[in-house]
Scaffold this motif. Sequence first.
Motif, PDB file in Angstrom:
ATOM      1  N   ARG A 237     -15.049 -20.556   9.078  1.00 32.09           N
ATOM      2  CA  ARG A 237     -14.100 -19.533   8.617  1.00 32.09           C
ATOM      3  C   ARG A 237     -13.555 -18.713   9.776  1.00 32.09           C
ATOM      4  O   ARG A 237     -12.367 -18.372   9.816  1.00 32.09           O
ATOM      5  CB  ARG A 237     -14.783 -18.609   7.596  1.00 32.09           C
ATOM      6  CG  ARG A 237     -13.828 -17.580   6.980  1.00 32.09           C
ATOM      7  CD  ARG A 237     -14.458 -16.948   5.748  1.00 32.09           C
ATOM      8  NE  ARG A 237     -15.589 -16.110   6.107  1.00 32.09           N
ATOM      9  CZ  ARG A 237     -15.527 -14.778   6.232  1.00 32.09           C
ATOM     10  NH1 ARG A 237     -14.368 -14.163   6.036  1.00 32.09           N
ATOM     11  NH2 ARG A 237     -16.596 -14.076   6.534  1.00 32.09           N
ATOM     12  N   ARG A 238     -14.433 -18.389  10.735  1.00 30.12           N
ATOM     13  CA  ARG A 238     -13.978 -17.611  11.880  1.00 30.12           C
ATOM     14  C   ARG A 238     -12.944 -18.390  12.697  1.00 30.12           C
ATOM     15  O   ARG A 238     -11.938 -17.837  13.148  1.00 30.12           O
ATOM     16  CB  ARG A 238     -15.165 -17.235  12.772  1.00 30.12           C
ATOM     17  CG  ARG A 238     -14.788 -16.459  14.010  1.00 30.12           C
ATOM     18  CD  ARG A 238     -14.354 -15.022  13.689  1.00 30.12           C
ATOM     19  NE  ARG A 238     -15.489 -14.187  13.383  1.00 30.12           N
ATOM     20  CZ  ARG A 238     -15.611 -13.471  12.271  1.00 30.12           C
ATOM     21  NH1 ARG A 238     -14.660 -13.482  11.357  1.00 30.12           N
ATOM     22  NH2 ARG A 238     -16.677 -12.737  12.044  1.00 30.12           N
ATOM     23  N   ILE A 239     -13.160 -19.674  12.867  1.00 27.17           N
ATOM     24  CA  ILE A 239     -12.206 -20.493  13.617  1.00 27.17           C
ATOM     25  C   ILE A 239     -10.858 -20.525  12.903  1.00 27.17           C
ATOM     26  O   ILE A 239      -9.802 -20.410  13.526  1.00 27.17           O
ATOM     27  CB  ILE A 239     -12.753 -21.923  13.813  1.00 27.17           C
ATOM     28  CG1 ILE A 239     -13.995 -21.879  14.718  1.00 27.17           C
ATOM     29  CG2 ILE A 239     -11.690 -22.834  14.424  1.00 27.17           C
ATOM     30  CD1 ILE A 239     -14.685 -23.215  14.883  1.00 27.17           C
ATOM     31  N   VAL A 240     -10.893 -20.645  11.583  1.00 26.04           N
ATOM     32  CA  VAL A 240      -9.656 -20.643  10.799  1.00 26.04           C
ATOM     33  C   VAL A 240      -8.942 -19.297  10.938  1.00 26.04           C
ATOM     34  O   VAL A 240      -7.717 -19.241  11.070  1.00 26.04           O
ATOM     35  CB  VAL A 240      -9.955 -20.946   9.315  1.00 26.04           C
ATOM     36  CG1 VAL A 240      -8.725 -20.704   8.455  1.00 26.04           C
ATOM     37  CG2 VAL A 240     -10.440 -22.373   9.155  1.00 26.04           C
ATOM     38  N   GLN A 241      -9.701 -18.202  10.928  1.00 27.00           N
ATOM     39  CA  GLN A 241      -9.106 -16.871  11.057  1.00 27.00           C
ATOM     40  C   GLN A 241      -8.383 -16.704  12.392  1.00 27.00           C
ATOM     41  O   GLN A 241      -7.365 -16.025  12.470  1.00 27.00           O
ATOM     42  CB  GLN A 241     -10.194 -15.805  10.933  1.00 27.00           C
ATOM     43  CG  GLN A 241     -10.742 -15.638   9.523  1.00 27.00           C
ATOM     44  CD  GLN A 241     -11.964 -14.742   9.483  1.00 27.00           C
ATOM     45  OE1 GLN A 241     -12.673 -14.572  10.484  1.00 27.00           O
ATOM     46  NE2 GLN A 241     -12.236 -14.150   8.333  1.00 27.00           N
ATOM     47  N   PHE A 242      -8.899 -17.317  13.437  1.00 26.83           N
ATOM     48  CA  PHE A 242      -8.315 -17.190  14.768  1.00 26.83           C
ATOM     49  C   PHE A 242      -7.182 -18.186  15.007  1.00 26.83           C
ATOM     50  O   PHE A 242      -6.375 -18.007  15.913  1.00 26.83           O
ATOM     51  CB  PHE A 242      -9.395 -17.377  15.835  1.00 26.83           C
ATOM     52  CG  PHE A 242     -10.168 -16.131  16.160  1.00 26.83           C
ATOM     53  CD1 PHE A 242     -10.648 -15.299  15.154  1.00 26.83           C
ATOM     54  CD2 PHE A 242     -10.436 -15.781  17.473  1.00 26.83           C
ATOM     55  CE1 PHE A 242     -11.366 -14.153  15.446  1.00 26.83           C
ATOM     56  CE2 PHE A 242     -11.152 -14.634  17.783  1.00 26.83           C
ATOM     57  CZ  PHE A 242     -11.622 -13.817  16.765  1.00 26.83           C
ATOM     58  N   SER A 243      -7.135 -19.238  14.234  1.00 28.58           N
ATOM     59  CA  SER A 243      -6.180 -20.310  14.477  1.00 28.58           C
ATOM     60  C   SER A 243      -4.775 -19.973  14.000  1.00 28.58           C
ATOM     61  O   SER A 243      -4.586 -19.234  13.030  1.00 28.58           O
ATOM     62  CB  SER A 243      -6.656 -21.583  13.777  1.00 28.58           C
ATOM     63  OG  SER A 243      -5.702 -22.615  13.896  1.00 28.58           O
ATOM     64  N   ALA A 260     -13.121 -24.106  31.890  1.00 30.23           N
ATOM     65  CA  ALA A 260     -14.294 -23.496  31.266  1.00 30.23           C
ATOM     66  C   ALA A 260     -13.901 -22.238  30.489  1.00 30.23           C
ATOM     67  O   ALA A 260     -14.460 -21.932  29.443  1.00 30.23           O
ATOM     68  CB  ALA A 260     -15.332 -23.139  32.323  1.00 30.23           C
ATOM     69  N   PHE A 261     -12.945 -21.478  31.037  1.00 27.17           N
ATOM     70  CA  PHE A 261     -12.482 -20.223  30.428  1.00 27.17           C
ATOM     71  C   PHE A 261     -13.666 -19.308  30.111  1.00 27.17           C
ATOM     72  O   PHE A 261     -13.766 -18.725  29.028  1.00 27.17           O
ATOM     73  CB  PHE A 261     -11.645 -20.504  29.173  1.00 27.17           C
ATOM     74  CG  PHE A 261     -10.374 -21.250  29.481  1.00 27.17           C
ATOM     75  CD1 PHE A 261      -9.277 -20.591  29.998  1.00 27.17           C
ATOM     76  CD2 PHE A 261     -10.298 -22.623  29.286  1.00 27.17           C
ATOM     77  CE1 PHE A 261      -8.106 -21.286  30.305  1.00 27.17           C
ATOM     78  CE2 PHE A 261      -9.142 -23.334  29.592  1.00 27.17           C
ATOM     79  CZ  PHE A 261      -8.044 -22.659  30.096  1.00 27.17           C
ATOM     80  N   ARG A 308     -16.480 -18.988  24.052  1.00 24.11           N
ATOM     81  CA  ARG A 308     -15.313 -19.237  24.908  1.00 24.11           C
ATOM     82  C   ARG A 308     -14.140 -19.779  24.096  1.00 24.11           C
ATOM     83  O   ARG A 308     -12.981 -19.437  24.349  1.00 24.11           O
ATOM     84  CB  ARG A 308     -15.691 -20.209  26.033  1.00 24.11           C
ATOM     85  CG  ARG A 308     -16.706 -19.612  27.010  1.00 24.11           C
ATOM     86  CD  ARG A 308     -17.055 -20.543  28.154  1.00 24.11           C
ATOM     87  NE  ARG A 308     -17.968 -21.613  27.758  1.00 24.11           N
ATOM     88  CZ  ARG A 308     -17.691 -22.907  27.830  1.00 24.11           C
ATOM     89  NH1 ARG A 308     -16.497 -23.310  28.247  1.00 24.11           N
ATOM     90  NH2 ARG A 308     -18.588 -23.803  27.457  1.00 24.11           N
ATOM     91  N   SER A 309     -14.448 -20.616  23.110  1.00 22.06           N
ATOM     92  CA  SER A 309     -13.398 -21.216  22.284  1.00 22.06           C
ATOM     93  C   SER A 309     -12.624 -20.152  21.505  1.00 22.06           C
ATOM     94  O   SER A 309     -11.389 -20.178  21.444  1.00 22.06           O
ATOM     95  CB  SER A 309     -14.002 -22.223  21.306  1.00 22.06           C
ATOM     96  OG  SER A 309     -14.581 -23.310  22.003  1.00 22.06           O
ATOM     97  N   LEU A 310     -13.357 -19.202  20.909  1.00 15.85           N
ATOM     98  CA  LEU A 310     -12.684 -18.163  20.134  1.00 15.85           C
ATOM     99  C   LEU A 310     -11.855 -17.239  21.023  1.00 15.85           C
ATOM    100  O   LEU A 310     -10.776 -16.795  20.627  1.00 15.85           O
ATOM    101  CB  LEU A 310     -13.708 -17.343  19.352  1.00 15.85           C
ATOM    102  CG  LEU A 310     -14.333 -18.036  18.135  1.00 15.85           C
ATOM    103  CD1 LEU A 310     -15.350 -17.115  17.466  1.00 15.85           C
ATOM    104  CD2 LEU A 310     -13.267 -18.446  17.125  1.00 15.85           C
ATOM    105  N   SER A 311     -12.351 -16.955  22.229  1.00 13.34           N
ATOM    106  CA  SER A 311     -11.591 -16.109  23.153  1.00 13.34           C
ATOM    107  C   SER A 311     -10.261 -16.753  23.505  1.00 13.34           C
ATOM    108  O   SER A 311      -9.217 -16.083  23.553  1.00 13.34           O
ATOM    109  CB  SER A 311     -12.402 -15.849  24.428  1.00 13.34           C
ATOM    110  OG  SER A 311     -13.532 -15.056  24.158  1.00 13.34           O
ATOM    111  N   VAL A 312     -10.276 -18.050  23.751  1.00 11.51           N
ATOM    112  CA  VAL A 312      -9.040 -18.770  24.090  1.00 11.51           C
ATOM    113  C   VAL A 312      -8.130 -18.858  22.868  1.00 11.51           C
ATOM    114  O   VAL A 312      -6.911 -18.659  22.960  1.00 11.51           O
ATOM    115  CB  VAL A 312      -9.357 -20.183  24.627  1.00 11.51           C
ATOM    116  CG1 VAL A 312      -8.076 -20.987  24.824  1.00 11.51           C
ATOM    117  CG2 VAL A 312     -10.124 -20.089  25.944  1.00 11.51           C
ATOM    118  N   LEU A 313      -8.691 -19.140  21.716  1.00 12.53           N
ATOM    119  CA  LEU A 313      -7.911 -19.303  20.494  1.00 12.53           C
ATOM    120  C   LEU A 313      -7.221 -18.003  20.079  1.00 12.53           C
ATOM    121  O   LEU A 313      -6.189 -18.027  19.404  1.00 12.53           O
ATOM    122  CB  LEU A 313      -8.830 -19.804  19.374  1.00 12.53           C
ATOM    123  CG  LEU A 313      -8.178 -20.458  18.147  1.00 12.53           C
ATOM    124  CD1 LEU A 313      -7.257 -21.603  18.553  1.00 12.53           C
ATOM    125  CD2 LEU A 313      -9.250 -20.958  17.202  1.00 12.53           C
TER     126      LEU A 313
END
Length: 420
Positions: A237-243, A260-261, A308-313
Amino acid sequence: MENEGLNGWIRDGLYYHPHLFGGVILTAALVGLSTSYFGGIKVPSLHYFGSEIFPKRRHARRRVRVYMDGCFDLMHYGHANALRQAKALGDELVVGVVSNEEIVANKGPPVLSMEERMALVSGLKWVDEVIPNAPYAITEDFMKLLFCEYKIDYIIHGDDPCLLPDGSDAYALAKKAGRYKQIKRTEGVSSTDIVGRILSYSKDTLENGNTNDSCINNVCQSQAESTHISQFLPTSRRIVQFSNGKSPAPNSRIVYIDGAFDLFHAGHVEILKKARELGDFLLVGIYSDQTVSEHRGRGHPIMHLHERSLSVLACRYVDEIIIGAPWAITKDMITTFNITLVVHGTIAERASRPGRSEADPYAVPKSMGIFQLLKSPKDMTTSIIAQRIAANHEAYIKRNAKKTESEKKYYAEKKYVVDE
């Protein structure tokens, strides 16, 4: 002119006294069936009301503007999620970035400069406007400025307490004015926690890239034993919220950049912006923790893959990410994602550990003529940020000790918030 005056009277009656006026018109219409009662008075037909009067008096809803402030030092996905939640409470989000002087007075020395923190906040997809050098506490004068000049409707903050040195609530005035709203704090991360992770690594590793187990003034532990291991529990759900939730069009020019970000910083924001300008869709590959550790050594990455993924997204220039991207780009990968151009910045962390030789990860796109080296707009790396903390570690240890106690109290008293 006479007919226009009557129409205006009708419009005003409908707008300001709809129920009363509606009754009058209905009565007039019924009585008007007999022309002997109303002679030459023309009673407007129903279609006239729909096509003329209502459109002229229909006003668009005023957009709700909300304000949230913060230090935003060592920007992480918790900051991003807070601003995402704040934006959901209004239509436009204005963000105040607290001045260096105010941070020093209330929390201790900041790691990032005002310019660097401004770049990070401005780069988030939910932010509409940024106010530099905001005060740490909402004073009466600043609150008036927000309400009058910036047309702010509500001031937002998380459910964790924000106390001034004297123990008072930094948002007391906003609450008293009835213009305060609260959001849920994002679990599992804080700037204090990130500083703690960095302080847990050896000074020699941070400054020279060596892999011995020496510590900063003998106050740290090895990474495996560190008490600052991430507590973040990622959810779909968090990934969807950020996407962004969008796919590239069939003929889109898809640009790919990887890295790496780690400790997402202003240098990352600027290179992603530059990469996005080269195409219609920006795809970002984020290396796995194992890949980063293999190529950069012990102590890396500081933030794990999902953090790191959420920060970039959360970055406004990013359309999609590959979570756990391969180190070397293959032809199959280029075909699968329909990549038009592969780019890489000129400023980056050391690609490999000393004494390690390896093939060029960009050999395939180079051979296909679709590789481009981008001049990095900022001379900034993750190691530079870590070195700043290591160089001033005494001040940060003191700062963290104070913050850690308040965070323990928060977690001991926290309550579940249903909707986020």
